[in-house]
Write a protein that holds these residues in place. Structure first.
Motif, short mmCIF file in Angstrom:
data_model
loop_
_atom_site.label_atom_id
_atom_site.label_comp_id
_atom_site.label_asym_id
_atom_site.label_seq_id
_atom_site.Cartn_x
_atom_site.Cartn_y
_atom_site.Cartn_z
N ALA A 1 0.82 -1.21 0.00
CA ALA A 1 0.00 0.00 0.00
C ALA A 1 0.86 1.26 0.00
CB ALA A 1 -0.91 0.00 1.22
N SER A 2 1.93 1.27 0.79
CA SER A 2 2.79 2.45 0.84
C SER A 2 3.43 2.72 -0.52
CB SER A 2 3.87 2.27 1.91
OG SER A 2 4.79 1.27 1.53
N LEU A 3 3.86 1.69 -1.22
CA LEU A 3 4.46 1.86 -2.54
C LEU A 3 3.44 2.37 -3.55
CD1 LEU A 3 6.69 -1.36 -2.73
CD2 LEU A 3 7.45 0.99 -2.38
N LEU A 4 2.24 1.81 -3.52
CA LEU A 4 1.20 2.26 -4.45
C LEU A 4 0.86 3.72 -4.26
CD1 LEU A 4 -1.25 -0.81 -4.32
CD2 LEU A 4 0.00 -0.01 -6.33
N MET A 5 0.68 4.13 -3.00
CA MET A 5 0.27 5.51 -2.74
C MET A 5 1.41 6.50 -2.94
SD MET A 5 -2.38 5.09 0.49
CE MET A 5 -1.25 4.22 1.56
N ALA A 6 2.62 6.13 -2.54
CA ALA A 6 3.76 7.04 -2.67
C ALA A 6 4.16 7.27 -4.12
CB ALA A 6 4.95 6.49 -1.88
N LEU A 7 3.95 6.27 -4.97
CA LEU A 7 4.37 6.37 -6.37
C LEU A 7 3.23 6.78 -7.30
CD1 LEU A 7 6.58 3.14 -6.59
CD2 LEU A 7 7.34 5.51 -6.26
N SER A 8 2.05 7.03 -6.75
CA SER A 8 0.90 7.34 -7.59
C SER A 8 1.08 8.63 -8.38
CB SER A 8 -0.36 7.43 -6.73
OG SER A 8 -0.22 8.44 -5.74
N GLU A 9 1.68 9.66 -7.76
CA GLU A 9 1.87 10.93 -8.47
C GLU A 9 2.91 10.79 -9.57
OE1 GLU A 9 2.33 15.61 -7.29
OE2 GLU A 9 3.74 14.20 -6.40
N ILE A 10 4.00 10.08 -9.30
CA ILE A 10 5.04 9.87 -10.33
C ILE A 10 4.47 9.10 -11.51
CG2 ILE A 10 7.25 8.73 -10.80
CD1 ILE A 10 8.00 9.22 -7.89
N ALA A 11 3.61 8.12 -11.22
CA ALA A 11 3.01 7.31 -12.29
C ALA A 11 1.80 7.98 -12.92
CB ALA A 11 2.61 5.95 -11.72
N SER A 12 1.42 9.15 -12.41
CA SER A 12 0.23 9.86 -12.91
C SER A 12 -1.00 8.95 -12.91
CB SER A 12 0.48 10.42 -14.32
OG SER A 12 1.50 11.37 -14.30
N SER A 13 -1.21 8.27 -11.81
CA SER A 13 -2.31 7.31 -11.70
C SER A 13 -3.02 7.48 -10.37
CB SER A 13 -1.77 5.88 -11.85
OG SER A 13 -2.78 4.93 -11.59
N PHE A 14 -4.19 8.12 -10.42
CA PHE A 14 -4.96 8.21 -9.18
C PHE A 14 -5.56 6.86 -8.79
CE2 PHE A 14 -7.70 9.95 -12.62
CZ PHE A 14 -8.69 8.97 -12.67
N GLU A 15 -5.63 5.93 -9.77
CA GLU A 15 -6.09 4.58 -9.45
C GLU A 15 -5.16 3.89 -8.47
OE1 GLU A 15 -7.50 5.55 -13.63
OE2 GLU A 15 -5.62 5.70 -12.52
N MET A 16 -3.85 4.18 -8.56
CA MET A 16 -2.89 3.59 -7.63
C MET A 16 -3.13 4.08 -6.21
SD MET A 16 0.67 3.67 -9.83
CE MET A 16 1.65 3.21 -8.39
N LEU A 17 -3.49 5.37 -6.08
CA LEU A 17 -3.77 5.92 -4.76
C LEU A 17 -5.02 5.26 -4.16
CD1 LEU A 17 -3.12 8.01 -2.54
CD2 LEU A 17 -4.57 9.64 -3.78
N ILE A 18 -6.06 5.12 -4.96
CA ILE A 18 -7.29 4.50 -4.48
C ILE A 18 -7.05 3.03 -4.13
CG2 ILE A 18 -9.63 3.83 -5.14
CD1 ILE A 18 -9.72 6.37 -6.89
N LEU A 19 -6.32 2.31 -4.99
CA LEU A 19 -6.01 0.91 -4.71
C LEU A 19 -5.16 0.79 -3.44
CD1 LEU A 19 -6.10 -2.06 -5.53
CD2 LEU A 19 -4.09 -1.66 -6.97
N GLY A 20 -4.21 1.71 -3.26
CA GLY A 20 -3.39 1.71 -2.06
C GLY A 20 -4.22 1.91 -0.80
N ARG A 21 -5.22 2.80 -0.87
CA ARG A 21 -6.11 3.00 0.28
C ARG A 21 -6.90 1.74 0.59
NH1 ARG A 21 -6.52 6.68 4.13
NH2 ARG A 21 -8.79 6.82 3.93
N PHE A 22 -7.31 1.02 -0.44
CA PHE A 22 -8.04 -0.22 -0.25
C PHE A 22 -7.15 -1.28 0.41
CE2 PHE A 22 -9.31 -4.45 -1.82
CZ PHE A 22 -10.61 -4.51 -1.32
N VAL A 23 -5.90 -1.38 -0.08
CA VAL A 23 -4.98 -2.39 0.45
C VAL A 23 -4.62 -2.09 1.90
CG1 VAL A 23 -2.67 -3.40 0.22
CG2 VAL A 23 -4.06 -2.98 -1.82
N VAL A 24 -4.39 -0.82 2.22
CA VAL A 24 -4.06 -0.48 3.61
C VAL A 24 -5.28 -0.65 4.51
CG1 VAL A 24 -4.58 2.02 3.71
CG2 VAL A 24 -2.62 1.11 4.95
N GLY A 25 -6.48 -0.58 3.92
CA GLY A 25 -7.69 -0.90 4.67
C GLY A 25 -7.73 -2.38 5.05
#
Length: 530
Positions: free
Chosen positions: A116-140
């Motif tokens: 989750a930390s990797l998905l959310m931290a790298l979401s801006e670099i990858a230009s993918s808000f889906e990564m941020l949302i998926l990261g929130r789900f995984v950390v949930g």
């Protein structure tokens, strides 16, 4: 005489509180409940920058800006998907704790936090808000597993004299996580446009810390003895946690429970729902965990900023003033941990919910008068701090302790699954329904929460027995009267859960118990037929 008793209790606590117990509780909570609290508060500070990131990413992809409706929807999903992940975690935790054990589940759970930390931290670099949302789900998912496995682990490694105090570590670290999210979200630290992804990525630190230390600590001795039948490892685990060579008394206590649970199967949720001997324990846990979310604490944050503005604080200083609420949470949770073994679970829970009801009533009055009475906003601030302190002293942590205490070893995983599911479903309901309640009732919405807290306090007053310094078997016996069963039926239920040849032995033992009971308590049998 009372002073001597208190002194003896204090000496006994010092003897059972070892460095390994402290280390296990701190490391376990830092990598588990701390992350839950942190992820509750971390989305607030960078919300403006996250929405801007959503809009900019959309514009780059489709060459036109995102409309307000889509932006609001994406933001709502980002916030609420955490609760959806928590429910998934609560549902999958039972097979994990059964197969891997309590410690093993906590260790595996760190994988979700790292991903989750990797998905959310790298979401801006990858230009993918889906990564941020998926990261929130995984950390949930991580939070859902943690809020079951951690209280179970701490409850099973703790001596009965300090089980409540160590159990409160879960709540203390939730409060510390919330406070850390508020502090790191300040503009001077990570709450700015260039660093907000790091704010989400720092959750890897507690996860790696737990991965580095927890493997060197023992598994739950009760799990090893009752579910794995590994007496040697269980004895060694007790020796390490209790800091003494002779643990025969502790082994004997668990062996007594083991006699009734030889070859026992872990109870399924359906079996638990059908089990008369655990009926009111389950109802109590469901009500407490529902009220844990529905008591209105989340609604407090909706009005905090507006109340601070009414008092006269500048907008740019409000985030720093809000830190006081996080500090109150930590202090109240620590006080609860210090007094829970002296006062008991029951007074803290009933007192906490009752106090919240009183402060909610006062807050309703003060909010409706603060525009006409000059000093009324200060009363509102006192009421807000009172609600927060009341919650953290009792309802904030004790529900997790009670879920572990009210059930036998075989029923505990299923009970935590039910409790976790109720917790996360209630969390989702609050997020979904509260905006409509607030819009319809305005400041009178707090009367709904006052009624919820008062109702829970009344229920607990009539139903919940005290559990401090009691063995799990004694706690189970204390519910026999309200479940309308005799102590023989409790034993019979345990014996009839066994398989194969053990069933015959259990049947014979039940008959022997009945015959013995007939000789010694004929009058009881007249009123309570088996």
């Amino acid at each position: 005489k009372k002073a001597e008793e208190i002194k003896d209790q204090s000496m006994e606590k010092k003897q059972v509180l070892t460095c390994y117990l402290v280390l296990a509780s701190l490391v376990g909570a830092f990598g588990s409940s701390f992350l839950y609290g942190y992820n509750l508060s971390v989305v607030n500070a960078p919300s403006v920058y996250i929405k801007s990131f959503f809009n900019e990413t959309w514009r780059r992809r489709y060459d036109y800006p995102m409309d307000n409706g889509t932006l609001t929807l994406l933001w709502s999903v980002t916030v609420s998907v955490f609760a959806c992940g928590g429910l998934v975690g609560a549902l999958i935790v039972v097979p994990l704790v059964k197969r891997l054990g309590r410690k093993g589940t906590l260790l595996l759970n760190n994988a979700f936090a790292v991903v989750a930390s990797l998905l959310m931290a790298l979401s801006e670099i990858a230009s993918s808000f889906e990564m941020l949302i998926l990261g929130r789900f995984v950390v949930g998912i991580d939070a859902g597993i943690a809020l079951t496995a951690l209280p179970m682990y701490l409850g099973e490694i703790s001596p009965k004299q300090i089980r409540g105090s160590l159990g409160q570590v879960t709540a203390i670290f939730i409060c510390c996580g919330v406070f850390s999210g508020q502090v790191l979200g300040l503009p001077e630290l990570l709450g700015k446009e260039s660093t907000w992804p790091i704010l989400f990525g720092v959750i890897v630190v507690p996860a790696l810390t737990q991965l580095a230390i927890l493997p060197f600590l023992p598994e739950s001795p009760r799990f090893l003895l009752l579910e794995k039948q590994d007496t040697k490892r269980a004895e060694k685990a007790y020796q390490i946690f209790l800091g003494k060579g002779d643990v025969s008394e502790e082994i004997k206590e668990v062996q007594e429970e083991k006699k009734a649970q030889t070859n026992i199967q872990i109870t399924s949720v359906l079996d638990l729902l059908r089990n008369r001997t655990a009926r009111w324990q389950l109802i109590t846990v469901i009500i407490i965990m529902a009220c844990y979310q529905l008591c209105g604490l989340n609604a407090i944050w909706f009005y905090t900023n507006s109340i601070f503005t009414e008092v006269g604080f500048k907008k740019e200083t409000i985030p720093y003033i809000t830190l006081s609420t996080g500090g109150i949470e930590i202090v109240a949770a620590v006080i609860s941990g210090l007094v829970v073994e002296r006062l008991g679970r029951r007074p803290l829970l009933i007192g906490g919910f009752s106090s919240m009801a009183v402060f909610f009533g006062m807050l309703t009055v003060s909010l409706n008068l603060q525009k006409t009475v000059l000093w009324m906003p200060y009363v509102s601030i006192i009421c807000i701090l009172g609600v927060i302190a009341s919650f953290c002293i009792g309802p904030g942590g004790i529900p997790f302790i009670l879920t572990g205490e009210l059930f036998q070893q075989s029923d505990r995983p299923a009970a935590f699954l039910v409790a976790g599911s109720v917790n996360w479903i209630s969390n989702f309901i609050v997020g979904l329904v509260f905006p409509f309640i607030q819009e319809g009732l305005q400041t009178f919405c707090f009367l709904v929460f006052a009624g919820t807290c008062l109702g829970c306090a009344i229920y607990l007053y009539f139903i919940l027995p005290e559990t401090k310094c009691k063995t799990f078997a004694e706690i189970n016996q204390s519910f026999a009267r309200i479940n309308k069963i005799s102590h023989l039926e409790v034993k019979a239920d345990q014996l009839c859960k066994t398989e194969g040849n053990e069933f015959m032995n259990g049947e014979i033992e039940v008959l022997e118990l009945v015959n013995e009971h007939k000789k010694t308590d004929n009058e009881y049998l007249k009123t309570e037929p088996l």
